[in-house]
Design an enzyme around this catalytic site. Structure first.
Site, mmCIF file in Angstrom:
data_model
loop_
_atom_site.group_PDB
_atom_site.id
_atom_site.type_symbol
_atom_site.label_atom_id
_atom_site.label_comp_id
_atom_site.label_asym_id
_atom_site.label_seq_id
_atom_site.Cartn_x
_atom_site.Cartn_y
_atom_site.Cartn_z
ATOM 1 N N LYS A 110 8.020 38.801 17.271
ATOM 2 C CA LYS A 110 8.186 39.950 18.170
ATOM 3 C C LYS A 110 8.304 41.240 17.378
ATOM 4 C CE LYS A 110 9.481 37.576 22.239
ATOM 5 N NZ LYS A 110 10.496 36.951 23.045
ATOM 6 N N LYS A 189 -4.086 26.319 25.974
ATOM 7 C CA LYS A 189 -2.801 25.703 26.280
ATOM 8 C C LYS A 189 -2.206 26.355 27.535
ATOM 9 C CE LYS A 189 1.874 25.164 24.663
ATOM 10 N NZ LYS A 189 3.003 25.894 24.177
ATOM 11 N N LYS A 192 2.799 30.397 30.613
ATOM 12 C CA LYS A 192 3.040 31.588 31.438
ATOM 13 C C LYS A 192 2.397 32.820 30.826
ATOM 14 C CE LYS A 192 7.506 31.394 31.424
ATOM 15 N NZ LYS A 192 7.828 30.008 31.122
HETATM 16 P P1 ADP Z 1 5.519 28.889 28.548
HETATM 17 O O1 ADP Z 1 4.564 28.695 27.393
HETATM 18 O O2 ADP Z 1 4.844 28.765 29.857
HETATM 19 O O3 ADP Z 1 6.338 30.164 28.417
HETATM 20 P P2 ADP Z 1 7.900 27.599 27.616
HETATM 21 O O4 ADP Z 1 7.653 28.101 26.241
HETATM 22 O O5 ADP Z 1 9.025 28.179 28.418
HETATM 23 O O6 ADP Z 1 6.536 27.689 28.463
HETATM 24 O O7 ADP Z 1 8.061 26.019 27.521
HETATM 25 C C1 ADP Z 1 9.163 25.264 27.950
HETATM 26 C C2 ADP Z 1 8.938 23.822 27.474
HETATM 27 O O8 ADP Z 1 7.700 23.290 27.993
HETATM 28 C C3 ADP Z 1 8.819 23.724 25.952
HETATM 29 O O9 ADP Z 1 9.503 22.558 25.527
HETATM 30 C C4 ADP Z 1 7.343 23.584 25.694
HETATM 31 O O10 ADP Z 1 7.070 22.835 24.531
HETATM 32 C C5 ADP Z 1 6.844 22.863 26.945
HETATM 33 N N1 ADP Z 1 5.459 23.294 27.253
HETATM 34 C C6 ADP Z 1 5.088 24.497 27.737
HETATM 35 N N2 ADP Z 1 3.750 24.575 27.928
HETATM 36 C C7 ADP Z 1 3.247 23.373 27.533
HETATM 37 C C8 ADP Z 1 1.921 22.807 27.489
HETATM 38 N N3 ADP Z 1 0.859 23.496 27.893
HETATM 39 N N4 ADP Z 1 1.771 21.549 27.031
HETATM 40 C C9 ADP Z 1 2.847 20.833 26.638
HETATM 41 N N5 ADP Z 1 4.124 21.301 26.658
HETATM 42 C C10 ADP Z 1 4.338 22.550 27.100
#
Ligand code: ADP
Ligand code: TRP
Length: 321
Positions: A110, A189, A192
């Site tokens: 960041k 991948k 959000k």
């Molecule tokens: P985002 O990428 O949507 O912000 P987060 O970083 O909040 O999601 O992820 C929360 C949990 O979900 C973490 O443990 C992360 O490894 C898992 N996760 C998020 N997106 C994926 C994905 N596309 N495939 C597998 N695991 C994921």
């Protein structure tokens, strides 16, 4: 084994969160002493809208229980409802070298992007360390991006023990199934931040619409295709039975099908997969008192353990009588 993990309530959970994290948390409730919490204090470093943070926290709790987290088996609670954790954060902060936090990628990334960091973002790994250490956690299941933070917790615990005598259990991380990197609607991948998510409890109609918009290549109908490298097939495989998956793979290899057909099949299996959870969620949401009792009970159980460990730590460093 005492297992702990936290998940930030930064938005509604999507398929990536489910297959990549939530499903594993739920599995771990069997045969372990498991603590799962909603990290609303961590989310405060990014969400600055009171109503949104409150709603997200409740939604996260409803989603987790609806998806099978059993409050009778795992201790489910909201981070801010265990105030002992912020008190422990200060004790840990006092012995944490700046350099250790400066090396954390979450902050470095960041800062490199020019995002103005506040003290909350910078010291985020110390709060996370307190989250882990305050329950004598042995194993912390996390996504790959959080490994460094568990190592920070282990470092801080080691320094504290070295300075003040054996106080904390040294935690180990457990990387969640990396094979299950769930692709999003654009094939990248699912995340959000990429705006390519399909939420677990999306309305069925809206979910179908998103599925229909999943990107595909321009392969002509009559041409066969290798299923394993196709993100639409990967998504289908997450929900399909082995027999359904084999049948779909054969269809890909034979050719003569349209992607619309696969998308409809995906929408059907996905809807069916979450149907029971969806019904359970509606039932829970209709009874707010029940959810409130579950979280109050979780916080009570968590505080009992947290209070013991905090007292031990305060005594060790000389701030308790
Ligand atoms: P985002 O990428 O949507 O912000 P987060 O970083 O909040 O999601 O992820 C929360 C949990 O979900 C973490 O443990 C992360 O490894 C898992 N996760 C998020 N997106 C994926 C994905 N596309 N495939 C597998 N695991 C994921
Ligand atoms: N920082 C984690 C994340 O963003 C959430 C979290 C907070 C956590 N405290 C924790 C995870 C303690 C494991 C253990 O995903």
């Amino acid at each position: 084994m005492r297992v702990l993990s936290g998940i930030q309530p930064t938005g509604r959970f999507h398929w990536g969160n489910y297959f990549g994290a939530i499903r594993q948390y739920i599995d771990l409730q069997h045969g372990n002493e498991s603590y799962i919490f909603i990290a609303n204090l961590h989310a405060l470093t990014t969400i600055r809208d009171r109503d949104q943070l409150t709603q997200n926290t409740l939604d996260a709790a409803l989603d987790l229980v609806a998806l099978g987290l059993d409050p009778a088996k795992a201790t489910l609670f909201v981070q801010s409802e265990v105030p002992e954790v912020t008190e422990l954060t200060w004790l840990l902060m006092s012995i944490t070298p700046m350099g250790l936090l400066e090396r954390c990628v979450s902050y470095k990334d960041k800062a490199a992007k020019g995002i103005a960091a506040d003290a909350g973002l910078f010291t985020y790994p110390v709060l996370m360390s307190a989250d882990i250490l305050i329950y004598d956690s042995e194993v912390v299941p996390v996504g790959a991006d959080q490994i460094q933070h568990v190592e920070v917790a282990r470092d801080i615990a080691g320094s504290f023990n070295h300075l003040f005598g054996e106080t904390f259990v040294l935690p180990k991380y457990k990387v969640l199934e990396t094979a299950a990197k769930v692709p999003g609607t654009d094939g990248e991948k699912m995340s959000k931040s990429y705006n390519n998510t399909i939420e677990i409890f999306e309305e069925p109609k809206a979910m179908r619409k998103k599925i229909m918009r999943i990107t595909t290549d321009s392969r002509p109908m009559d041409q066969p295709k290798e299923p394993d490298t196709d993100h639409l097939f990967q998504l289908y495989s997450l929900f399909a039975s082995d027999a359904q998956r084999d049948e779909m793979a054969a269809l890909y290899r034979r050719g003569g099908f349209g992607y619309g057909q696969v998308k409809t099949a995906l929408a059907d299996v996905a809807e069916n997969y979450f149907a029971a959870a969806r019904a359970k969620r509606a039932e829970l949401a209709a009874n707010p008192q029940q959810m409130s009792d579950i979280l109050a009970d979780g916080a009570r159980r968590a505080r009992k353990k947290a209070g013991e460990v905090l007292a031990r730590a305060k005594k060790a460093c000389g701030v308790a009588r």
